[in-house]
Design a protein around this motif. Structure first.
Motif, PDB file in Angstrom:
ATOM      1  N   THR A 246     -31.055 -38.638  86.667  1.00  0.00           N
ATOM      2  CA  THR A 246     -31.529 -38.805  85.588  1.00  0.00           C
ATOM      3  C   THR A 246     -30.481 -37.916  85.159  1.00  0.00           C
ATOM      4  O   THR A 246     -29.794 -36.979  85.977  1.00  0.00           O
ATOM      5  N   LEU A 247     -30.184 -37.484  83.856  1.00  0.00           N
ATOM      6  CA  LEU A 247     -28.684 -36.847  83.899  1.00  0.00           C
ATOM      7  C   LEU A 247     -29.513 -35.117  83.828  1.00  0.00           C
ATOM      8  O   LEU A 247     -28.555 -34.174  84.925  1.00  0.00           O
ATOM      9  N   ARG A 248     -30.399 -35.242  84.037  1.00  0.00           N
ATOM     10  CA  ARG A 248     -30.418 -33.632  84.113  1.00  0.00           C
ATOM     11  C   ARG A 248     -30.903 -32.918  85.215  1.00  0.00           C
ATOM     12  O   ARG A 248     -30.601 -32.014  86.445  1.00  0.00           O
ATOM     13  N   GLU A 249     -31.136 -34.343  86.580  1.00  0.00           N
ATOM     14  CA  GLU A 249     -31.325 -34.072  87.692  1.00  0.00           C
ATOM     15  C   GLU A 249     -29.470 -33.838  88.306  1.00  0.00           C
ATOM     16  O   GLU A 249     -29.334 -32.838  89.163  1.00  0.00           O
ATOM     17  N   ALA A 250     -28.445 -34.605  87.821  1.00  0.00           N
ATOM     18  CA  ALA A 250     -26.712 -34.048  88.196  1.00  0.00           C
ATOM     19  C   ALA A 250     -27.068 -33.166  87.725  1.00  0.00           C
ATOM     20  O   ALA A 250     -25.787 -32.294  88.378  1.00  0.00           O
ATOM     21  N   ARG A 251     -27.204 -32.807  86.644  1.00  0.00           N
ATOM     22  CA  ARG A 251     -27.308 -31.224  86.212  1.00  0.00           C
ATOM     23  C   ARG A 251     -27.366 -30.089  87.092  1.00  0.00           C
ATOM     24  O   ARG A 251     -26.311 -29.265  87.243  1.00  0.00           O
ATOM     25  N   ILE A 252     -28.145 -30.437  87.169  1.00  0.00           N
ATOM     26  CA  ILE A 252     -29.554 -28.966  88.354  1.00  0.00           C
ATOM     27  C   ILE A 252     -28.560 -29.249  89.417  1.00  0.00           C
ATOM     28  O   ILE A 252     -28.068 -28.015  89.851  1.00  0.00           O
ATOM     29  N   ALA A 253     -27.799 -30.008  90.186  1.00  0.00           N
ATOM     30  CA  ALA A 253     -27.066 -30.425  91.483  1.00  0.00           C
ATOM     31  C   ALA A 253     -25.907 -29.861  91.208  1.00  0.00           C
ATOM     32  O   ALA A 253     -25.399 -29.332  91.807  1.00  0.00           O
TER      33      ALA A 253
END
Length: 248
Positions: free
Chosen positions: A120-127
């Motif tokens: 997800t885009l959320r996982e990418a932003r967190i990373a």
């Protein structure tokens, strides 16, 4: 009893005084030489001053004949003060290098960029946010002013204050120093402070001469702290200065 912390502070606080003293007129130090030795030092200093003035006068006459030589002339340098500064600075920096090599931890490594597939885009932003935070921490640790460096600012005052922080267990990128490391710092600090105090004549000193008084008593010489030396017989109580007997 003088502590290692006090000795390190002595070097840091009086380093500017050494710089200023390096260009000031010489004060004769006859401490520990006995009164005859002190008077001999005065005669030697007078002879050296006359020799310097003779050469300086010849130099100024040569400048008068050369119209392109303009501006003020440099102040004579006191070489023994510069020698003291070089010795103290070399000892403190070498000590800091050795302590840092074993007690200071390596900087935090910067996380390497990696390619990953995120669901997800959320996982990418967190990373991405986590990588940025790690990079900021690594950068802050690398430029930490409490970290000793082998390049850049490597002066006696900076080394003295960094070693002082290790003695006082100040926080920083270092483990707690060992008893052997603390003893190494204590030895270097004592030698450095002694050299600085002697060069500036800011420490009281006393010494017993091998020569005995006419009464057979021991002769103690006291001086330092900007004072002229005085000799005192522990037997008859007689006191001498460079001008002769002042009390009997």
């Amino acid at each position: 009893m003088t502590t290692t912390a006090t000795q390190l502070r002595t070097v840091a606080l009086h380093w500017t005084d050494l710089h200023e003293t390096a260009g000031t007129p010489t004060v004769v130090d006859g401490f520990g030489l006995g009164l005859k030795g002190y008077l001999a030092r005065l005669d030697q200093a007078d002879a050296e001053q006359l020799e310097y003035e003779r050469h300086q006068a010849a130099h100024l006459r040569s400048l008068e004949r050369d119209p392109i030589q303009l501006g003020t002339r440099p102040v004579p340098v006191r070489l023994h003060i510069l020698d003291t500064m070089r010795a103290v600075e070399a000892a403190l920096i070498a000590c800091a290098d050795d302590i840092a090599a074993t007690a200071q931890r390596a900087p935090i490594s910067v996380p390497a960029a990696r390619k990953a597939d995120y669901r997800t885009l959320r996982e990418a932003r967190i990373a991405a946010a986590d990588r940025e935070r790690q990079q900021q921490l690594a950068h802050a640790d690398r430029i930490d002013p409490r970290r000793w460096r082998w390049t850049g600012r490597r002066t006696a005052p900076h080394a003295a204050l960094w070693l002082l922080a290790r003695i006082e267990r100040a926080p920083g990128p270092c483990r707690r120093i060992t008893a052997q490391e603390e003893q190494r710092i204590a030895t270097v600090a004592a030698g450095a402070a002694d050299r600085v105090e002697r060069a500036l004549d800011i420490a009281a000193q006393s010494r017993t001469l091998e020569q005995r008084c006419a009464c057979g008593g021991a002769i103690d010489v006291h001086g330092g702290e900007g004072r002229q030396p005085l000799a005192h017989c522990t037997g008859c109580g007689r006191i001498w200065s460079e001008g002769g007997v002042i009390a009997a």
